[in-house]
Design an enzyme around this catalytic site. Structure first.
Site, short mmCIF file in Angstrom:
data_model
loop_
_atom_site.label_atom_id
_atom_site.label_comp_id
_atom_site.label_asym_id
_atom_site.label_seq_id
_atom_site.Cartn_x
_atom_site.Cartn_y
_atom_site.Cartn_z
N HIS A 238 0.81 -1.22 0.00
CA HIS A 238 0.00 0.00 0.00
C HIS A 238 0.85 1.28 0.00
CE1 HIS A 238 -4.14 -1.43 0.41
NE2 HIS A 238 -3.61 -2.47 1.02
N ASP B 58 -2.22 2.20 -4.67
CA ASP B 58 -3.48 2.58 -4.05
C ASP B 58 -4.52 1.49 -4.31
OD1 ASP B 58 -5.17 4.68 -2.77
OD2 ASP B 58 -6.21 4.52 -4.71
#
Length: 92
Positions: free
Chosen positions: A64, A68
């Site tokens: 992450h 995204d």
């Protein structure tokens, strides 16, 4: 960002050993792993009727810090579309 030097994207095919589901694990410095699993006939609803169709599950594990969630889902939908209609790859 030093953690990501030499990072890569990997495809893991657990389906060849009969696996139907799973969660790929990232080994640093990977940025993502796409897991593809076995194909098995399953009942699915098609236009309000139950039909038997070949189903294959795919999973994406990603870092992450780089990717995204929205972009990851867009990528999975793109892969899904190409698997369902391979000829569409020629249109892009």
């Amino acid at each position: 960002m030093e953690d990501l030097i030499g990072g890569s994207f990997t495809i893991s095919n657990s389906g060849i050993w009969g696996s139907l589901f799973g969660t790929p694990i990232i080994n640093m410095p990977q940025t993502a792993v796409l897991g593809v699993y076995g194909i098995q006939d399953r009942p699915v609803a098609v236009n309000g009727e139950v039909q038997i169709r070949p189903i294959m599950y795919i999973a994406l594990t990603y870092d992450h810090r780089i990717i995204d969630g929205r972009e990851a889902v867009k990528f999975l939908n793109l892969v899904k579309g190409y698997l369902e209609e391979p000829s569409t790859m020629l249109l892009h």
